[in-house]
Design an enzyme around this catalytic site. Structure first.
Site, short mmCIF file in Angstrom:
data_model
loop_
_atom_site.label_atom_id
_atom_site.label_comp_id
_atom_site.label_asym_id
_atom_site.label_seq_id
_atom_site.Cartn_x
_atom_site.Cartn_y
_atom_site.Cartn_z
N LYS A 180 -55.58 17.77 -14.51
CA LYS A 180 -56.23 17.73 -15.84
C LYS A 180 -57.49 18.59 -15.82
CE LYS A 180 -53.74 16.60 -18.04
NZ LYS A 180 -52.47 16.12 -17.62
N LYS A 234 -46.78 24.09 -23.91
CA LYS A 234 -46.41 22.69 -23.73
C LYS A 234 -45.00 22.50 -23.19
CE LYS A 234 -47.22 18.15 -25.33
NZ LYS A 234 -48.10 17.84 -24.20
N HIS A 256 -57.77 16.45 8.21
CA HIS A 256 -56.82 17.33 8.90
C HIS A 256 -56.96 18.78 8.44
CE1 HIS A 256 -54.94 14.03 10.95
NE2 HIS A 256 -54.85 13.37 9.80
N GLU A 264 -53.09 13.94 -10.38
CA GLU A 264 -53.05 14.14 -11.84
C GLU A 264 -54.45 14.45 -12.39
OE1 GLU A 264 -51.32 14.86 -14.20
OE2 GLU A 264 -52.19 14.08 -16.03
N CYS A 306 -43.04 29.80 -27.06
CA CYS A 306 -42.96 30.00 -28.52
C CYS A 306 -42.50 28.81 -29.36
CB CYS A 306 -42.04 31.16 -28.85
SG CYS A 306 -42.31 32.57 -27.83
N GLU A 355 -56.59 22.41 -15.54
CA GLU A 355 -55.93 23.10 -16.65
C GLU A 355 -56.78 23.20 -17.90
OE1 GLU A 355 -52.13 21.14 -16.95
OE2 GLU A 355 -53.03 19.23 -17.43
N TRP A 389 -46.16 32.78 -27.27
CA TRP A 389 -46.94 32.52 -26.06
C TRP A 389 -46.52 33.49 -24.98
CZ3 TRP A 389 -45.82 31.07 -21.04
CH2 TRP A 389 -46.89 30.59 -20.29
N ARG A 399 -47.18 25.20 -28.92
CA ARG A 399 -46.12 25.83 -28.13
C ARG A 399 -46.46 27.28 -27.74
NH1 ARG A 399 -41.23 22.97 -28.54
NH2 ARG A 399 -40.16 24.80 -27.75
N ASN A 449 -37.02 32.12 -29.53
CA ASN A 449 -37.69 31.46 -28.42
C ASN A 449 -36.75 31.52 -27.23
OD1 ASN A 449 -39.00 29.70 -26.69
ND2 ASN A 449 -38.30 27.87 -27.76
N GLY A 450 -37.17 32.13 -26.14
CA GLY A 450 -36.30 32.21 -24.96
C GLY A 450 -36.30 33.61 -24.37
C1 F6R Z 1 -49.86 19.03 -17.70
C2 F6R Z 1 -48.60 19.09 -18.41
C3 F6R Z 1 -47.44 19.70 -17.69
C4 F6R Z 1 -46.16 18.93 -18.01
C5 F6R Z 1 -44.95 19.63 -17.36
C6 F6R Z 1 -43.67 18.87 -17.63
O1 F6R Z 1 -50.86 18.44 -18.49
O2 F6R Z 1 -48.50 18.69 -19.53
O3 F6R Z 1 -47.65 19.74 -16.31
O4 F6R Z 1 -46.27 17.63 -17.53
O5 F6R Z 1 -44.83 20.93 -17.88
O6 F6R Z 1 -43.42 18.74 -18.99
P1 F6R Z 1 -42.43 17.66 -19.55
O7 F6R Z 1 -43.01 16.32 -19.28
O8 F6R Z 1 -42.29 17.96 -21.01
O9 F6R Z 1 -41.14 17.85 -18.80
#
Ligand code: F6R
Length: 609
Positions: free
Chosen positions: A492, A604, A511, A488, A23, A495, A95, A48, A121-122
């Site tokens: 990407k 995020k 393996h 990584e 949120c 997600e 969210w 968020r 939020n929480g």
């Molecule tokens: C993926 C992504 C997440 C963040 C993870 C950590 O694209 O954005 O995997 O990297 O949630 O977030 P931070 O860097 O804010 O601690």
């Protein structure tokens, strides 16, 4: 017996919903119409959470509320969220992954009498106990959320004769869990508080903003106060901050935010995700020009430490894993990598000589914060690398490198990942006393990124996306520095396009996972001058099983069915090789009808464990 069992089950269920609830919240109190300000703040916080939203304002001694399930634009189209009267109000974008995305569960939540509204939020972990108590006192609940106990508990205390702010203080003492809240009553009194969730106050000209992060109010003011743990801020003839632990009023410094509002807008881009990919050449160049004093000082701390852990989550964890290779290869320095969420199992190896390097874009990730708190409890020193000045991580660390990639609005990380890599590479070069060489190579990397994000390069990658768009599975392999890059890249793709993508250290494929490779299976192979010949063995293994091989690297091989040329950038390969993969993920998302800025089920800042 059965009833309490049922209740426990419910409590678990709802705390699960809560736990997924990240949120964005915003409050405004000032001399302008609140609703348009809250609405545009909400839009900036949409990354968020985007399941439901709402706004409550105060006018004529009454609260006015609009809320519903759906993305902000959808709800706005239905309800005209910015058309509410009053110069004071609160707003929320939610969210949640569970089924309960309903109008009733959307915030703001009102007290039984409708005189107090709260956004939150929480998680309130003990909400069921509070709810039972309040229900027994005749309070009525209209949602399934944990949040609704807050306005009702405030009202309970007001009924006992306490004023609005005192009622908030007393209510929050009962709340276990994590929260950032903003509450307002029908007289336009406003209070905000935080515990293990971010909350920042924007200080304007005769007006105040309370928000989950600064992007919510950046277009109005750059003056911000980052509230500390258990701070409660109230508008009471000006801003007053009270610390609930210390039970006293406190002074908190006003910081000048370096970002500007324009950086947080999409401009001419269709999506933030693309905008942020395109910004990387500039961001990396900017890092190469930042004051290197902090890099030198932190490298000196690293040299002194006995036992170093590097911790993070998600994308940031892949930056850390790359750091592991960089520190070993360039600086001949051993560090231990650990996912932040797993770190507590390793804390026994810490002492007051240990050093923890934590990496986090937001600086608010709960798992990362809990890792550094565990480390601190063992006396270890904490250094953090973050994009968010004033974040909990920056404040709780002994030292912080703030890399200032600018606001990253798309839910998934791009420019902050390459920024984290840039900082870690520079630390490794400084540890090897070759910082100037590192800076030069970093500037070269920035030029390569510029080329890789050009129209032609993007069109070329789109061609690959056309080929892959209907695939169900995709494999990625790399060796050395290219292994975390493959991880990584897979993240990407997963997600934002929802294609199953899995990455391996190239040598590991044989393996087990090789069993899944058959005619036409796409396999992306990252190569470099250093790993070329070894990679070729793995490439031939998948090729022999009929894989469609996509090569990424400096040199074409006959084994490749598709080849993306990327300049050889040596130790900086991870920074440049990820660029075409970010573009591929973006193009795949578009071709598959997915929203690249707001992927399903993700938020995020993951501010809960
Ligand atoms: C993926 C992504 C997440 C963040 C993870 C950590 O694209 O954005 O995997 O990297 O949630 O977030 P931070 O860097 O804010 O601690």
């Amino acid at each position: 017996m059965q009833r309490s069992g049922q209740k426990n089950l419910e409590a678990c269920f709802y705390s699960f919903i809560g736990a997924k609830n990240m949120c964005g919240i915003i409050g405004y109190s000032g001399n302008r119409e609140a609703a348009p300000i809250l609405f545009s703040g909400l839009k900036n916080l949409e990354y968020r959470g985007y399941d439901s939203c709402g706004i409550a304002t105060v006018h004529g001694n009454a609260l006015h509320l609009k809320k519903d399930a759906g993305k902000i634009d959808e709800v706005h189209k239905k309800l005209s969220l910015d058309a509410l009267p009053g110069k004071c109000g609160i707003a929320h974008t939610r969210w949640a992954t569970h089924g309960s995305v309903t109008k009733e569960n959307a915030h703001p939540h009102l007290s039984s009498s409708g005189k107090i509204a709260v956004v939150h939020n929480g998680i309130i972990e003990n909400f069921q106990k509070q709810k039972d108590f309040l229900t027994s006192k005749g309070f009525v609940f209209n949602s399934d959320t944990d949040t609704e106990v807050i306005p009702n508990m405030m009202e309970y205390h007001m009924k006992k004769g306490y004023d609005f702010i005192e009622a908030a203080k007393r209510s929050l003492k009962h709340m276990e869990g994590q929260y950032a809240i903003v509450a307002v009553n029908d007289e336009g009194r406003m209070v905000a508080a935080r515990k293990e969730a971010p909350l920042v106050v924007g200080v304007g000209n005769g007006e105040y903003f309370f928000a989950s992060d600064v992007t919510a109010f950046l277009e109005h003011t750059k003056n911000a106060i980052f509230l500390e743990e258990n701070d409660l801020a109230a508008i009471d003839g000006g801003l007053k901050i009270f610390n609930l632990d210390k039970n006293e009023f406190v002074e908190r410094p006003v910081s000048k935010i370096q970002w500007d509002a324009e950086q947080a807008r999409k401009g001419n881009f269709d999506h933030f995700f693309l905008k942020e990919i395109m910004e990387q050449a500039e961001v990396i160049e900017r890092i190469s020009k930042m004051d290197m004093k902090i890099i030198k000082e932190i490298a000196a701390e690293i040299r002194k430490a006995k036992g170093i852990f590097i911790v993070a989550c998600g994308t940031a964890s892949y930056a850390c894993m790359t750091g592991l290779y960089l520190f070993s290869k360039i600086a001949k320095t051993h560090i231990n990598f650990c996912l932040a969420s797993e770190f507590r199992h390793f804390k026994h190896f810490l002492s007051d000589k240990s050093l923890i390097i934590s990496v986090s874009q937001s600086g608010e990730t709960a798992d990362t914060l809990s890792a550094i708190r565990a480390a601190k409890s063992m006396g270890a020193k904490v250094i953090s690398i973050t994009n968010s000045e004033g974040s909990s991580l920056a404040r709780e660390s002994d030292r912080a490198i703030v890399h200032r990639a600018g606001p990253e609005i798309a839910v998934n990380a791009t420019k902050t990942y390459t920024s984290q890599l840039a900082v870690l590479s520079l630390l490794a070069y400084e540890l090897d006393n070759r910082l100037d060489d590192g800076l030069e190579e970093l500037r070269d990397a920035s030029r390569y990124i510029y080329y890789l994000t050009s129209d032609n390069a993007r069109k070329f990658v789109k061609g690959l996306a056309e080929i892959l768009k209907d695939k169900e599975h995709l494999y990625l392999i790399g060796k050395g520095l290219q292994y975390p890059t493959a991880l990584e890249a897979a993240l990407k793709i997963k997600e934002i396009s929802y294609i199953h993508a899995e990455a391996f250290a190239a040598g590991e494929l044989k393996h087990g996972t090789l069993a899944l490779v058959s005619e036409g299976t796409p396999c992306i192979a990252f190569t470099s001058e250093e790993t070329e010949s070894e990679m070729l063995n793995s490439i031939m293994e998948v090729k022999a099983r009929g894989a469609f091989v996509i090569g990424i690297g400096p040199k074409r091989s006959r084994a490749f069915d598709f080849f993306i040329k990327v300049h050889e950038a040596g130790d900086f390969n991870p920074i440049v090789q990820i660029i075409p993969m970010q573009i591929l993920a973006y193009q795949l998302a578009l071709l598959r009808g997915c929203d690249p800025d707001k992927p399903r089920n993700l938020a995020k800042s993951v501010v809960v464990k």
